[in-house]
Design an enzyme around this catalytic site. Sequence first.
Site, PDB file in Angstrom:
ATOM      1  N   HIS A  22      77.735  78.927  53.293  1.00  0.00           N
ATOM      2  CA  HIS A  22      76.906  78.978  52.089  1.00  0.00           C
ATOM      3  C   HIS A  22      76.480  77.568  51.700  1.00  0.00           C
ATOM      4  O   HIS A  22      77.296  76.660  51.626  1.00  0.00           O
ATOM      5  CB  HIS A  22      77.698  79.627  50.945  1.00  0.00           C
ATOM      6  CG  HIS A  22      76.974  79.600  49.654  1.00  0.00           C
ATOM      7  ND1 HIS A  22      77.438  78.886  48.579  1.00  0.00           N
ATOM      8  CD2 HIS A  22      75.825  80.175  49.265  1.00  0.00           C
ATOM      9  CE1 HIS A  22      76.601  79.039  47.570  1.00  0.00           C
ATOM     10  NE2 HIS A  22      75.616  79.817  47.974  1.00  0.00           N
ATOM     11  N   ASP A  30      58.107  72.176  63.750  1.00  0.00           N
ATOM     12  CA  ASP A  30      57.027  72.321  64.721  1.00  0.00           C
ATOM     13  C   ASP A  30      57.317  71.521  65.994  1.00  0.00           C
ATOM     14  O   ASP A  30      58.303  70.785  66.081  1.00  0.00           O
ATOM     15  CB  ASP A  30      55.680  71.952  64.096  1.00  0.00           C
ATOM     16  CG  ASP A  30      55.584  70.508  63.624  1.00  0.00           C
ATOM     17  OD1 ASP A  30      56.204  69.608  64.227  1.00  0.00           O
ATOM     18  OD2 ASP A  30      54.859  70.272  62.635  1.00  0.00           O
ATOM     19  N   GLY A 132      54.245  72.398  60.262  1.00  0.00           N
ATOM     20  CA  GLY A 132      54.915  73.688  60.441  1.00  0.00           C
ATOM     21  C   GLY A 132      56.426  73.519  60.386  1.00  0.00           C
ATOM     22  O   GLY A 132      57.135  73.926  61.300  1.00  0.00           O
ATOM     23  N   ASN A 133      56.890  72.878  59.312  1.00  0.00           N
ATOM     24  CA  ASN A 133      58.289  72.515  59.158  1.00  0.00           C
ATOM     25  C   ASN A 133      58.862  73.136  57.895  1.00  0.00           C
ATOM     26  O   ASN A 133      58.262  73.044  56.830  1.00  0.00           O
ATOM     27  CB  ASN A 133      58.433  70.993  59.069  1.00  0.00           C
ATOM     28  CG  ASN A 133      57.771  70.297  60.235  1.00  0.00           C
ATOM     29  OD1 ASN A 133      57.996  70.649  61.379  1.00  0.00           O
ATOM     30  ND2 ASN A 133      56.941  69.324  59.949  1.00  0.00           N
TER      31      ASN A 133
END
Length: 144
Positions: A22, A30, A132-133
């Site tokens: 947790h 990307d 794209g991260n």
Amino acid sequence: MLVGIHPCVSPELLYALARMGHGDEIAVVDAYYPGHSNNDLVIRCDGSTAAELLAGVLPLLCLDDYVAAPVAMMQPEAHDRCDPELERDFRAAIDRCWPGTPAIAHIARQEFLARSRAAFAIVVTGERRKYGNMLLRKGVPGPQ
């Protein structure tokens, strides 16, 4: 062979997800991201886009509902831009599994790099769209 697990989720990725606790974060990045110079645990998923990987991972990983933003995305630099479809693709994958998830936070590049260094692992995808991260923060399942 296991059933019910998306083919983009490799045994190595499945093992990493199972070991996370947790509050641990995993970076899904990307193809351009410097994963190997930012974390000791890098998992390669070059054959999948970031959104495909999210679609495979999110059914296996509940998101942390103890924080305001369990999902964060790298914010483009001031002189640059991000394909607007990218965030829509990410959000669609999130909403399929965790529809009550708050809006995706946008964090500065340097903050993203720092958090990916501290992340449990970095998963490098074949995503070719810039920025794209994403960071996913693992939560605790609700009552079963």
